[in-house]
Design an enzyme around this catalytic site. Structure first.
Site, PDB file in Angstrom:
ATOM      1  N   GLU A 231      -2.889   1.492   5.252  1.00  0.00           N
ATOM      2  CA  GLU A 231      -2.970   1.357   3.789  1.00  0.00           C
ATOM      3  C   GLU A 231      -4.122   2.209   3.250  1.00  0.00           C
ATOM      4  O   GLU A 231      -4.060   2.704   2.120  1.00  0.00           O
ATOM      5  CB  GLU A 231      -3.147  -0.116   3.384  1.00  0.00           C
ATOM      6  CG  GLU A 231      -2.007  -1.037   3.835  1.00  0.00           C
ATOM      7  CD  GLU A 231      -0.841  -1.134   2.846  1.00  0.00           C
ATOM      8  OE1 GLU A 231      -0.649  -0.203   2.030  1.00  0.00           O
ATOM      9  OE2 GLU A 231      -0.101  -2.146   2.905  1.00  0.00           O
TER      10      GLU A 231
ATOM     11  N   LYS B 286      -7.384   2.720  -5.507  1.00  0.00           N
ATOM     12  CA  LYS B 286      -6.498   1.623  -5.922  1.00  0.00           C
ATOM     13  C   LYS B 286      -6.932   1.049  -7.264  1.00  0.00           C
ATOM     14  O   LYS B 286      -6.103   0.812  -8.150  1.00  0.00           O
ATOM     15  CB  LYS B 286      -6.454   0.527  -4.853  1.00  0.00           C
ATOM     16  CG  LYS B 286      -5.546  -0.616  -5.304  1.00  0.00           C
ATOM     17  CD  LYS B 286      -5.004  -1.478  -4.227  1.00  0.00           C
ATOM     18  CE  LYS B 286      -4.020  -2.466  -4.851  1.00  0.00           C
ATOM     19  NZ  LYS B 286      -3.530  -3.450  -3.926  1.00  0.00           N
TER      20      LYS B 286
ATOM     21  N   ASN C 168       3.303   1.667  -3.638  1.00  0.00           N
ATOM     22  CA  ASN C 168       4.326   1.136  -2.731  1.00  0.00           C
ATOM     23  C   ASN C 168       4.870   2.211  -1.790  1.00  0.00           C
ATOM     24  O   ASN C 168       5.902   1.995  -1.135  1.00  0.00           O
ATOM     25  CB  ASN C 168       5.495   0.532  -3.533  1.00  0.00           C
ATOM     26  CG  ASN C 168       5.042  -0.637  -4.385  1.00  0.00           C
ATOM     27  OD1 ASN C 168       4.125  -1.359  -4.010  1.00  0.00           O
ATOM     28  ND2 ASN C 168       5.654  -0.812  -5.547  1.00  0.00           N
TER      29      ASN C 168
ATOM     30  N   HIS D  48       6.639   1.333   1.421  1.00  0.00           N
ATOM     31  CA  HIS D  48       6.924  -0.112   1.404  1.00  0.00           C
ATOM     32  C   HIS D  48       8.416  -0.445   1.352  1.00  0.00           C
ATOM     33  O   HIS D  48       8.804  -1.552   1.716  1.00  0.00           O
ATOM     34  CB  HIS D  48       6.199  -0.793   0.246  1.00  0.00           C
ATOM     35  CG  HIS D  48       4.731  -0.994   0.514  1.00  0.00           C
ATOM     36  ND1 HIS D  48       3.884   0.058   0.791  1.00  0.00           N
ATOM     37  CD2 HIS D  48       3.961  -2.107   0.566  1.00  0.00           C
ATOM     38  CE1 HIS D  48       2.654  -0.409   0.995  1.00  0.00           C
ATOM     39  NE2 HIS D  48       2.670  -1.713   0.866  1.00  0.00           N
TER      40      HIS D  48
ATOM     41  N   HIS E 228       9.011  -3.140   3.973  1.00  0.00           N
ATOM     42  CA  HIS E 228       9.457  -4.510   3.670  1.00  0.00           C
ATOM     43  C   HIS E 228      10.781  -4.813   4.372  1.00  0.00           C
ATOM     44  O   HIS E 228      10.999  -5.932   4.840  1.00  0.00           O
ATOM     45  CB  HIS E 228       9.583  -4.708   2.155  1.00  0.00           C
ATOM     46  CG  HIS E 228       8.254  -4.866   1.473  1.00  0.00           C
ATOM     47  ND1 HIS E 228       8.121  -4.990   0.116  1.00  0.00           N
ATOM     48  CD2 HIS E 228       6.998  -4.923   1.972  1.00  0.00           C
ATOM     49  CE1 HIS E 228       6.823  -5.119  -0.198  1.00  0.00           C
ATOM     50  NE2 HIS E 228       6.131  -5.073   0.911  1.00  0.00           N
TER      51      HIS E 228
ATOM     52  N   HIS F 253       2.304  -6.102   8.904  1.00  0.00           N
ATOM     53  CA  HIS F 253       2.633  -5.455   7.620  1.00  0.00           C
ATOM     54  C   HIS F 253       2.233  -3.976   7.645  1.00  0.00           C
ATOM     55  O   HIS F 253       3.030  -3.101   7.291  1.00  0.00           O
ATOM     56  CB  HIS F 253       1.914  -6.185   6.483  1.00  0.00           C
ATOM     57  CG  HIS F 253       2.090  -5.544   5.146  1.00  0.00           C
ATOM     58  ND1 HIS F 253       3.266  -5.600   4.434  1.00  0.00           N
ATOM     59  CD2 HIS F 253       1.237  -4.784   4.393  1.00  0.00           C
ATOM     60  CE1 HIS F 253       3.132  -4.921   3.303  1.00  0.00           C
ATOM     61  NE2 HIS F 253       1.910  -4.420   3.248  1.00  0.00           N
TER      62      HIS F 253
END
Ligand code: NAD
Ligand code: GLY
Length: 368
Positions: free
Chosen positions: A185, A225, A243, A246, A250, A263
């Site tokens: 991330e 961010k 995202n 993602h 996900h 994750h």
């Protein structure tokens, strides 16, 4: 210590980042809030590693401290576990003035934040993240959620914390696999917004831990961010860039079962796939695709997905909260340091690219 502020009208908050800062910074933040009752939300792992940590730090603050200990794991990030927090809050007679402290990784932060946003229609909360992922991403920006069996983070709210205290010493006990997952991330923020920051990460190693590097890198990551959140708190547009990776990430987490892959690992594979698609669709130059994939691969774990066909892929993606008709808003890279939202990308086209990706890179994602 490094500090920055997230400036949202009427809800601005500080983020402090440093080694051995908690003992001074947290009591000051609690004092600023003016509460006389703090409820710490944490999990069994943290409770074992750092017993009574927040309790001790607040010992001289004159506040009552109660600790709600939840089971540990992504598989517990659901409504059932959330209701344990509400039970706890009722049992300790929490009220509108009670201050929650989320002490843990992203799972605890997301659940404590959601509890704070809904208990008696909203109480304040502070984030004390303890994983690299929560340092660089989930503790900042106010997204809170629990999972539904059919979709990751589908039940949640926006609720900004009062304060974020990023105490780096907690990273000393974090397993290497978790560190690598969290690093994804951090790298994501460089890839989508800041090539200089990405290049800065290239000049350092994640392990062994170098706290000077981590303090700077986490600061820069939170800053990227924070600036996005200031411009688009509730994801009307720009924030969707966060995202990146993602959509597939996900899907992997939901399809494999929550907790099977971390994750950050699922998102890392998703980022690699999104960079691959960006290169295949002639947005991203080949040399940049190579730099990006070679970098990400150092931190990825092999992912194996059973029984995934187009129908399941389609259903899982369209359950995703970013879904629209038979198409999704998919985040692509124009170049290293610049992402964009490809509106209404046909899921069928993504499936074709995904099959190719898994054939070329089964060591990243393999279909079984
Ligand atoms: P996590 O919270 O499950 O923590 C990972 C593991 O590390 C857990 O077993 C935890 O108990 C353990 N742990 C935590 N701190 C430790 C420490 N200091 N030493 C040793 N062990 C420690 O996972 P995570 O990666 O922190 O967060 C992932 C979650 O965050 C996902 O649910 C994801 O959806 C969410 N997320 C939210 C946002 C957001 O904006 N709200 C952003 C990114 C991710
Ligand atoms: N992790 C994505 C966001 O906070 O918007």
């Amino acid at each position: 210590m490094n500090s920055l502020q997230v400036n949202l009208p009427g809800r601005e908050y500080d983020i402090d980042i440093g080694l051995n800062i908690l003992e001074k910074q947290l009591p000051e933040a609690v004092l600023r809030n003016g509460t006389d009752h703090v409820v710490v939300v944490t999990n069994t792992t943290l409770q074992e590693l750092y017993p009574a940590c927040i309790f001790d730090v607040l010992a001289d603050s004159g506040v009552r401290v109660s600790t709600c200990v939840l089971p540990d794991g992504e598989q517990y990030k659901n409504l059932e576990t959330l209701s344990l927090v509400f039970d706890f809050l009722m049992n300790v007679s929490a009220n509108r003035k009670t201050l929650l402290v989320a002490f843990g990784g992203g799972v605890i932060g997301d659940m404590a934040g959601f509890a704070a946003s809904t208990f008696v229609r909203g109480i304040p909360f502070i984030q004390v993240p303890t994983t690299l992922l929560s340092d660089v991403d989930s503790s900042v920006g106010g997204k809170t959620a629990v999972n539904h069996p059919l979709g990751k983070n589908t039940i949640g709210s926006f609720k900004q914390p009062e304060y974020v205290c990023i105490e780096l010493s907690f990273l000393k006990t974090l397993p290497s696999r978790e560190l690598k997952a969290g690093y994804m991330e951090l790298l994501k923020h460089g890839l989508i917004q800041d090539a200089d920051f990405f290049n800065f990460t290239q000049q350092h190693s994640l392990e062994p831990l170098d706290f000077d590097y981590l303090e700077q890198a986490i600061f820069r990551s939170c800053k990227i961010k924070g600036r996005v959140v200031e411009q688009d708190e509730t994801e009307k547009g720009l924030r969707a860039n966060l995202n990146f990776g993602h959509t597939l990430g996900h899907l992997i987490e939901t399809h494999a079962g929550y907790g099977k892959y971390l994750h950050g690992e699922a998102v890392g594979a998703g980022m690699c796939f999104a960079a691959f698609v960006s290169w295949r669709w002639k947005e991203l130059a080949q040399n940049e695709w190579e730099v990006i994939s070679n970098t990400l691969r150092q931190y990825l774990q092999p992912i194996k997905l059973e029984n995934l066909d187009f129908e399941i892929f389609n259903d899982l993606i369209l359950h995703d909260k970013k879904a629209n008709k038979q198409a999704v808003n998919f985040i692509l890279l124009k170049k290293l340091g610049e992402s964009f939202i490809q509106q209404e990308t046909a899921v069928e086209k993504l499936w074709e690219e995904f099959k190719l990706f898994t054939t070329k890179f089964p060591e990243i994602v393999e279909l079984e």
